[in-house]
Design a protein around this motif. Structure first.
Motif, PDB file in Angstrom:
ATOM      1  N   PHE A   6      11.451  -6.652 -17.882  1.00 57.95           N
ATOM      2  CA  PHE A   6      11.951  -7.114 -16.584  1.00 57.95           C
ATOM      3  C   PHE A   6      10.900  -7.932 -15.834  1.00 57.95           C
ATOM      4  CE2 PHE A   6      12.096  -6.319 -11.993  1.00 57.95           C
ATOM      5  CZ  PHE A   6      13.321  -6.884 -11.685  1.00 57.95           C
ATOM      6  N   ILE A   7      11.355  -9.040 -15.260  1.00 62.05           N
ATOM      7  CA  ILE A   7      10.507  -9.888 -14.418  1.00 62.05           C
ATOM      8  C   ILE A   7      11.198 -10.034 -13.060  1.00 62.05           C
ATOM      9  CG2 ILE A   7       9.444 -12.150 -14.113  1.00 62.05           C
ATOM     10  CD1 ILE A   7       9.518 -12.473 -17.143  1.00 62.05           C
ATOM     11  N   PRO A   8      10.580  -9.556 -11.989  1.00 64.12           N
ATOM     12  CA  PRO A   8      11.223  -9.648 -10.674  1.00 64.12           C
ATOM     13  C   PRO A   8      11.362 -11.093 -10.219  1.00 64.12           C
ATOM     14  CG  PRO A   8       8.965  -8.879 -10.450  1.00 64.12           C
ATOM     15  CD  PRO A   8       9.267  -8.888 -11.923  1.00 64.12           C
ATOM     16  N   CYS A   9      12.409 -11.349  -9.426  1.00 62.17           N
ATOM     17  CA  CYS A   9      12.626 -12.715  -8.953  1.00 62.17           C
ATOM     18  C   CYS A   9      11.901 -12.975  -7.637  1.00 62.17           C
ATOM     19  CB  CYS A   9      14.121 -13.011  -8.800  1.00 62.17           C
ATOM     20  SG  CYS A   9      14.953 -12.088  -7.497  1.00 62.17           S
ATOM     21  N   ARG A  10      11.283 -11.944  -7.064  1.00 60.70           N
ATOM     22  CA  ARG A  10      10.494 -12.156  -5.853  1.00 60.70           C
ATOM     23  C   ARG A  10       9.439 -11.068  -5.749  1.00 60.70           C
ATOM     24  NH1 ARG A  10      14.764 -10.441  -1.092  1.00 60.70           N
ATOM     25  NH2 ARG A  10      14.730  -8.203  -1.451  1.00 60.70           N
ATOM     26  N   GLU A  11       8.431 -11.327  -4.936  1.00 62.00           N
ATOM     27  CA  GLU A  11       7.351 -10.369  -4.757  1.00 62.00           C
ATOM     28  C   GLU A  11       7.849  -9.197  -3.918  1.00 62.00           C
ATOM     29  OE1 GLU A  11       4.287 -10.402  -6.059  1.00 62.00           O
ATOM     30  OE2 GLU A  11       4.915 -12.172  -7.185  1.00 62.00           O
ATOM     31  N   PRO A  12       7.405  -7.971  -4.237  1.00 65.64           N
ATOM     32  CA  PRO A  12       7.808  -6.816  -3.423  1.00 65.64           C
ATOM     33  C   PRO A  12       7.276  -6.931  -2.010  1.00 65.64           C
ATOM     34  CG  PRO A  12       6.042  -6.211  -4.933  1.00 65.64           C
ATOM     35  CD  PRO A  12       6.500  -7.593  -5.338  1.00 65.64           C
ATOM     36  N   ALA A  13       8.059  -6.430  -1.070  1.00 65.54           N
ATOM     37  CA  ALA A  13       7.659  -6.496   0.334  1.00 65.54           C
ATOM     38  C   ALA A  13       6.448  -5.597   0.576  1.00 65.54           C
ATOM     39  CB  ALA A  13       8.819  -6.055   1.222  1.00 65.54           C
ATOM     40  N   VAL A  14       5.544  -6.080   1.397  1.00 61.33           N
ATOM     41  CA  VAL A  14       4.343  -5.322   1.742  1.00 61.33           C
ATOM     42  C   VAL A  14       4.298  -5.137   3.247  1.00 61.33           C
ATOM     43  CG1 VAL A  14       1.824  -5.270   1.678  1.00 61.33           C
ATOM     44  CG2 VAL A  14       3.109  -6.283  -0.230  1.00 61.33           C
ATOM     45  N   GLU A  15       4.017  -3.928   3.681  1.00 64.52           N
ATOM     46  CA  GLU A  15       3.988  -3.670   5.109  1.00 64.52           C
ATOM     47  C   GLU A  15       2.799  -4.375   5.753  1.00 64.52           C
ATOM     48  OE1 GLU A  15       4.848  -0.076   6.828  1.00 64.52           O
ATOM     49  OE2 GLU A  15       6.344   0.552   5.352  1.00 64.52           O
ATOM     50  N   VAL A  16       3.010  -4.863   6.975  1.00 66.17           N
ATOM     51  CA  VAL A  16       1.971  -5.576   7.700  1.00 66.17           C
ATOM     52  C   VAL A  16       0.902  -4.589   8.160  1.00 66.17           C
ATOM     53  CG1 VAL A  16       1.489  -6.961   9.746  1.00 66.17           C
ATOM     54  CG2 VAL A  16       3.592  -7.335   8.459  1.00 66.17           C
ATOM     55  N   GLU A  17      -0.357  -4.905   7.827  1.00 63.86           N
ATOM     56  CA  GLU A  17      -1.431  -3.989   8.162  1.00 63.86           C
ATOM     57  C   GLU A  17      -1.700  -3.932   9.656  1.00 63.86           C
ATOM     58  OE1 GLU A  17      -4.830  -5.063   5.906  1.00 63.86           O
ATOM     59  OE2 GLU A  17      -3.923  -4.633   3.960  1.00 63.86           O
ATOM     60  N   THR A  18      -1.309  -4.978  10.395  1.00 67.68           N
ATOM     61  CA  THR A  18      -1.607  -5.039  11.817  1.00 67.68           C
ATOM     62  C   THR A  18      -0.572  -4.321  12.667  1.00 67.68           C
ATOM     63  OG1 THR A  18      -0.443  -7.165  11.966  1.00 67.68           O
ATOM     64  CG2 THR A  18      -2.817  -7.235  11.587  1.00 67.68           C
ATOM     65  N   PHE A  19       0.467  -3.745  12.041  1.00 69.40           N
ATOM     66  CA  PHE A  19       1.460  -3.005  12.817  1.00 69.40           C
ATOM     67  C   PHE A  19       0.767  -1.850  13.530  1.00 69.40           C
ATOM     68  CE2 PHE A  19       4.606   0.249  13.584  1.00 69.40           C
ATOM     69  CZ  PHE A  19       5.690  -0.467  14.060  1.00 69.40           C
ATOM     70  N   ASP A  20       1.046  -1.711  14.820  1.00 64.63           N
ATOM     71  CA  ASP A  20       0.376  -0.711  15.647  1.00 64.63           C
ATOM     72  C   ASP A  20       1.095   0.629  15.525  1.00 64.63           C
ATOM     73  OD1 ASP A  20      -1.271   0.514  17.431  1.00 64.63           O
ATOM     74  OD2 ASP A  20      -0.410  -0.411  19.219  1.00 64.63           O
ATOM     75  N   ASN A  21       0.614   1.485  14.624  1.00 60.78           N
ATOM     76  CA  ASN A  21       1.240   2.791  14.432  1.00 60.78           C
ATOM     77  C   ASN A  21       1.067   3.688  15.652  1.00 60.78           C
ATOM     78  OD1 ASN A  21       2.251   2.471  11.827  1.00 60.78           O
ATOM     79  ND2 ASN A  21       0.340   3.114  10.873  1.00 60.78           N
ATOM     80  N   CYS A  22       2.041   4.529  15.891  1.00 63.21           N
ATOM     81  CA  CYS A  22       1.915   5.590  16.894  1.00 63.21           C
ATOM     82  C   CYS A  22       1.435   6.838  16.157  1.00 63.21           C
ATOM     83  CB  CYS A  22       3.253   5.845  17.600  1.00 63.21           C
ATOM     84  SG  CYS A  22       3.168   7.190  18.799  1.00 63.21           S
ATOM     85  N   ASP A  23       0.168   7.151  16.301  1.00 66.98           N
ATOM     86  CA  ASP A  23      -0.436   8.232  15.526  1.00 66.98           C
ATOM     87  C   ASP A  23       0.242   9.570  15.782  1.00 66.98           C
ATOM     88  OD1 ASP A  23      -2.190   6.417  14.450  1.00 66.98           O
ATOM     89  OD2 ASP A  23      -3.797   6.844  15.880  1.00 66.98           O
ATOM     90  N   LEU A  24       0.664   9.815  17.019  1.00 69.98           N
ATOM     91  CA  LEU A  24       1.283  11.095  17.347  1.00 69.98           C
ATOM     92  C   LEU A  24       2.603  11.270  16.613  1.00 69.98           C
ATOM     93  CD1 LEU A  24       1.346  13.729  18.874  1.00 69.98           C
ATOM     94  CD2 LEU A  24       2.264  12.514  20.868  1.00 69.98           C
ATOM     95  N   VAL A  25       3.421  10.216  16.585  1.00 69.77           N
ATOM     96  CA  VAL A  25       4.697  10.283  15.869  1.00 69.77           C
ATOM     97  C   VAL A  25       4.451  10.454  14.378  1.00 69.77           C
ATOM     98  CG1 VAL A  25       6.841   9.078  15.286  1.00 69.77           C
ATOM     99  CG2 VAL A  25       5.921   8.912  17.601  1.00 69.77           C
ATOM    100  N   GLU A  26       3.543   9.669  13.829  1.00 68.74           N
ATOM    101  CA  GLU A  26       3.260   9.732  12.401  1.00 68.74           C
ATOM    102  C   GLU A  26       2.751  11.119  11.998  1.00 68.74           C
ATOM    103  OE1 GLU A  26       3.957   7.453  10.257  1.00 68.74           O
ATOM    104  OE2 GLU A  26       4.292   5.671  11.496  1.00 68.74           O
ATOM    105  N   ALA A  27       1.876  11.699  12.818  1.00 74.00           N
ATOM    106  CA  ALA A  27       1.330  13.019  12.507  1.00 74.00           C
ATOM    107  C   ALA A  27       2.397  14.107  12.610  1.00 74.00           C
ATOM    108  CB  ALA A  27       0.170  13.333  13.451  1.00 74.00           C
ATOM    109  N   THR A  28       3.298  13.950  13.572  1.00 73.83           N
ATOM    110  CA  THR A  28       4.369  14.937  13.744  1.00 73.83           C
ATOM    111  C   THR A  28       5.339  14.889  12.576  1.00 73.83           C
ATOM    112  OG1 THR A  28       4.197  14.725  16.162  1.00 73.83           O
ATOM    113  CG2 THR A  28       6.214  15.719  15.288  1.00 73.83           C
ATOM    114  N   ILE A  29       5.669  13.690  12.125  1.00 76.84           N
ATOM    115  CA  ILE A  29       6.547  13.531  10.965  1.00 76.84           C
ATOM    116  C   ILE A  29       5.904  14.135   9.722  1.00 76.84           C
ATOM    117  CG2 ILE A  29       7.434  11.774   9.358  1.00 76.84           C
ATOM    118  CD1 ILE A  29       8.127  10.104  11.839  1.00 76.84           C
ATOM    119  N   GLU A  30       4.603  13.926   9.587  1.00 74.26           N
ATOM    120  CA  GLU A  30       3.879  14.506   8.440  1.00 74.26           C
ATOM    121  C   GLU A  30       3.888  16.026   8.516  1.00 74.26           C
ATOM    122  OE1 GLU A  30      -0.558  14.341   6.344  1.00 74.26           O
ATOM    123  OE2 GLU A  30      -0.060  12.978   7.994  1.00 74.26           O
ATOM    124  N   ALA A  31       3.738  16.562   9.728  1.00 76.48           N
ATOM    125  CA  ALA A  31       3.725  18.016   9.904  1.00 76.48           C
ATOM    126  C   ALA A  31       5.074  18.632   9.521  1.00 76.48           C
ATOM    127  CB  ALA A  31       3.388  18.361  11.350  1.00 76.48           C
TER     128      ALA A  31
END
Length: 316
Positions: free
Chosen positions: A126-151
């Motif tokens: 298989f050869i993909p017809c496009r590059e896989p999407a990559v998340e933007v590193e500059t997106f400003d994460n909300c650490d509290l939400v992310e940590a709560t979801i992980e918990a």
């Protein structure tokens, strides 16, 4: 987290005011060009119920590729479906038009066809017809939400052009973070997390957690009611976790859409606020701030008890 319970009433009043001021033209807060599951040969994105079918299959089988094709399409490319691979069923719908020989009119006959597609991960060569999407590193994460979801150990998959919670598979599907757009009232971080926390509120309703009724079909009263709970829960959680302090016009417009379905049930909105409050408390209980507050309170009580005990010994 030192938040007074009257925050619910305050936000409820704000939403009620917004609902009375604005219509129902809800704005989807992510780009329509969001990268989704596509057919490798045509390059076209799948739509409708197929979005959910492919997302569920990807989650169940740990597929990382977002491209699919039929067995014949793979064969025509000179590729081979791996032995033992099972296809994912999707549907094809179109309207066929035929000339009625008796009347001369054009008769329209709907055609619904079911067939199987295979993920790129299931195909040798298989050869993909496009590059896989990559998340933007500059997106400003909300650490509290992310940590709560992980918990809470909530499973979240990113990709595609839709956001939903799957009760059967118990995971949340979200568009990529960079696909969320800013509005007049919110930046892209706020639009992403308000959408995510809407789905997280749905997550709390699973039978293993708060066990709300997920039996309603789209457009039904039961479906509309759960959507009210989820959107109000999102508002509460955004306020509690510092994503945004108050509801937006878009929150009100979304709620207003579903209130139209429930217009004969005057108690629906009151009950929805109550369940949304319960859901938000369920989520916040495992947030790092709440855990730290409980620890600090426990230590404070222990110190107080130690002082009392010492005083009793001295007076004995």
């Amino acid at each position: 987290m030192a938040i007074k319970q009257d925050i619910y009433q305050e936000l409820t009043d704000q939403i009620h005011e917004l609902i009375t001021q604005h219509g129902t033209d809800w704005l989807k807060t992510w780009s329509s060009k969001a990268s989704g599951n596509i057919n490798n040969i045509s390059g076209k994105e799948y739509s409708g119920i197929n979005i959910f079918s492919l997302a569920l299959s990807s989650y169940a089988n740990n597929f990382e590729c977002g491209e699919w094709m039929t067995y014949k399409q793979a064969e025509a490319k000179g590729w081979q479906v791996k032995k033992g691979s099972k296809g994912t069923h999707i549907i094809y719908f179109k309207i066929n038009e035929y000339e009625n020989k008796k009347t001369g009119d054009i008769d329209k006959v709907p055609m619904l066809k079911r067939y199987s597609v295979f993920n790129g991960d299931q195909i040798e060569g298989f050869i993909p017809c496009r590059e896989p999407a990559v998340e933007v590193e500059t997106f400003d994460n909300c650490d509290l939400v992310e940590a709560t979801i992980e918990a809470h150990e909530i499973t979240i998959k990113h990709g595609g052009d839709t956001a939903f919670f799957s009760p059967n598979m118990d995971f949340i599907q979200m568009p990529m973070k960079q696909d969320f757009i800013s509005t007049d009232e919110e930046n892209n971080q706020q639009t992403y997390y308000s959408t995510l926390l809407h789905e997280v509120t749905h997550w709390t309703g699973h039978k293993k957690r708060l066990a709300r009724d997920f039996s309603g079909r789209f457009g039904s009263n039961a479906y509309a009611f759960e959507e009210l709970v989820a959107e109000i829960g999102s508002v509460f959680l955004c306020a509690k976790m510092g994503v945004k302090a108050s509801p937006s016009q878009n929150n009100a417009k979304y709620l207003n859409n579903w209130l139209e379905v429930l217009k004969d049930d005057k108690r629906a909105i009151v009950k929805a606020f109550s369940l949304a409050s319960k859901a938000s408390n369920y989520i916040v209980e495992k947030s790092p701030v709440a855990i730290e507050e409980k620890r600090a309170l426990k230590e404070k009580k222990a110190r107080f008890n130690e002082k009392v005990y010492s005083r009793v010994l001295l007076e004995a």
